[in-house]
Write a protein that holds these residues in place. Sequence first.
Motif, PDB file in Angstrom:
ATOM      1  N   ILE A  20      39.812  41.434  77.588  1.00 18.78           N
ATOM      2  CA  ILE A  20      40.357  42.229  78.697  1.00 18.78           C
ATOM      3  C   ILE A  20      41.647  42.923  78.256  1.00 18.78           C
ATOM      4  CG2 ILE A  20      41.315  42.101  81.036  1.00 18.78           C
ATOM      5  CD1 ILE A  20      39.303  39.720  81.467  1.00 18.78           C
ATOM      6  N   ILE A  21      42.495  42.210  77.507  1.00 19.34           N
ATOM      7  CA  ILE A  21      43.727  42.805  76.982  1.00 19.34           C
ATOM      8  C   ILE A  21      43.393  43.991  76.084  1.00 19.34           C
ATOM      9  CG2 ILE A  21      45.691  42.432  75.422  1.00 19.34           C
ATOM     10  CD1 ILE A  21      45.703  39.478  76.493  1.00 19.34           C
ATOM     11  N   GLN A  22      42.408  43.818  75.188  1.00 20.50           N
ATOM     12  CA  GLN A  22      42.018  44.912  74.288  1.00 20.50           C
ATOM     13  C   GLN A  22      41.513  46.112  75.082  1.00 20.50           C
ATOM     14  OE1 GLN A  22      39.352  42.772  71.520  1.00 20.50           O
ATOM     15  NE2 GLN A  22      40.702  43.521  69.905  1.00 20.50           N
ATOM     16  N   ARG A  23      40.747  45.841  76.136  1.00 21.92           N
ATOM     17  CA  ARG A  23      40.242  46.925  76.983  1.00 21.92           C
ATOM     18  C   ARG A  23      41.404  47.666  77.664  1.00 21.92           C
ATOM     19  NH1 ARG A  23      36.285  45.426  81.773  1.00 21.92           N
ATOM     20  NH2 ARG A  23      36.806  47.210  83.020  1.00 21.92           N
ATOM     21  N   ALA A  24      42.395  46.902  78.135  1.00 24.81           N
ATOM     22  CA  ALA A  24      43.566  47.505  78.790  1.00 24.81           C
ATOM     23  C   ALA A  24      44.371  48.343  77.795  1.00 24.81           C
ATOM     24  CB  ALA A  24      44.442  46.412  79.400  1.00 24.81           C
ATOM     25  N   GLU A  25      44.609  47.806  76.611  1.00 22.97           N
ATOM     26  CA  GLU A  25      45.350  48.558  75.591  1.00 22.97           C
ATOM     27  C   GLU A  25      44.592  49.832  75.205  1.00 22.97           C
ATOM     28  OE1 GLU A  25      47.710  44.948  73.279  1.00 22.97           O
ATOM     29  OE2 GLU A  25      45.750  45.573  72.537  1.00 22.97           O
ATOM     30  N   ASN A  26      43.285  49.730  75.079  1.00 24.15           N
ATOM     31  CA  ASN A  26      42.475  50.904  74.744  1.00 24.15           C
ATOM     32  C   ASN A  26      42.559  51.945  75.861  1.00 24.15           C
ATOM     33  OD1 ASN A  26      40.556  52.319  73.029  1.00 24.15           O
ATOM     34  ND2 ASN A  26      39.097  51.933  74.690  1.00 24.15           N
ATOM     35  N   TRP A  27      42.523  51.488  77.114  1.00 24.30           N
ATOM     36  CA  TRP A  27      42.642  52.418  78.235  1.00 24.30           C
ATOM     37  C   TRP A  27      43.986  53.155  78.151  1.00 24.30           C
ATOM     38  CZ3 TRP A  27      45.723  53.876  82.211  1.00 24.30           C
ATOM     39  CH2 TRP A  27      45.161  54.724  83.176  1.00 24.30           C
ATOM     40  N   LEU A  28      45.069  52.422  77.892  1.00 24.32           N
ATOM     41  CA  LEU A  28      46.396  53.036  77.801  1.00 24.32           C
ATOM     42  C   LEU A  28      46.467  54.068  76.677  1.00 24.32           C
ATOM     43  CD1 LEU A  28      48.643  49.902  78.399  1.00 24.32           C
ATOM     44  CD2 LEU A  28      48.403  51.880  79.929  1.00 24.32           C
TER      45      LEU A  28
END
Length: 161
Positions: free
Chosen positions: A126-134
């Motif tokens: 989930i963290i990786q997905r959030a960082e990718n979104w940013l």
Amino acid sequence: MQRHTQTFKSENPPDYRHDTVLPLPMEVRADAWAVDAACSGNPGPMEYQAIDLATGARVFHFGPVKGTNNIGEFLAIVHALALMQQQGLHDKTIYSDSYNAILWVNKRQCKTKLERTPETEQLYQIIQRAENWLRTHTFRNPIIKWETSKWGEVPADFGRK
């Protein structure tokens, strides 16, 4: 030198506010969401949520999953940004009481020291997905530090202190 800070007095809503059902100080925009996280232990069961400051309604809630409070604060801001973008709310403000989370969002990286284990792997995804979104989206929503010492607890607070 003694410093005096006045905490905002809570009336629900104050008689001078007509843009919210919540007790908000005048300097806080009601056209905003407040986010917060809670964690029992660190690490421990972590959850986060957002509250609409105009209506008092919960916008979203996630968890609990094993994590840390700072991770929850970071994910709450990113979740709010993504949902606002999806809904076309490009000027709505986000309030967070976490200086670290705001910094991490601005740097587009969750600087957690949480150990990556099979138990935390789902959260790391989930963290990786959030960082990718940013990294792949631009946003103009103001992210403002909630001044707890002046205004009291952020409205999205879980009330466990």
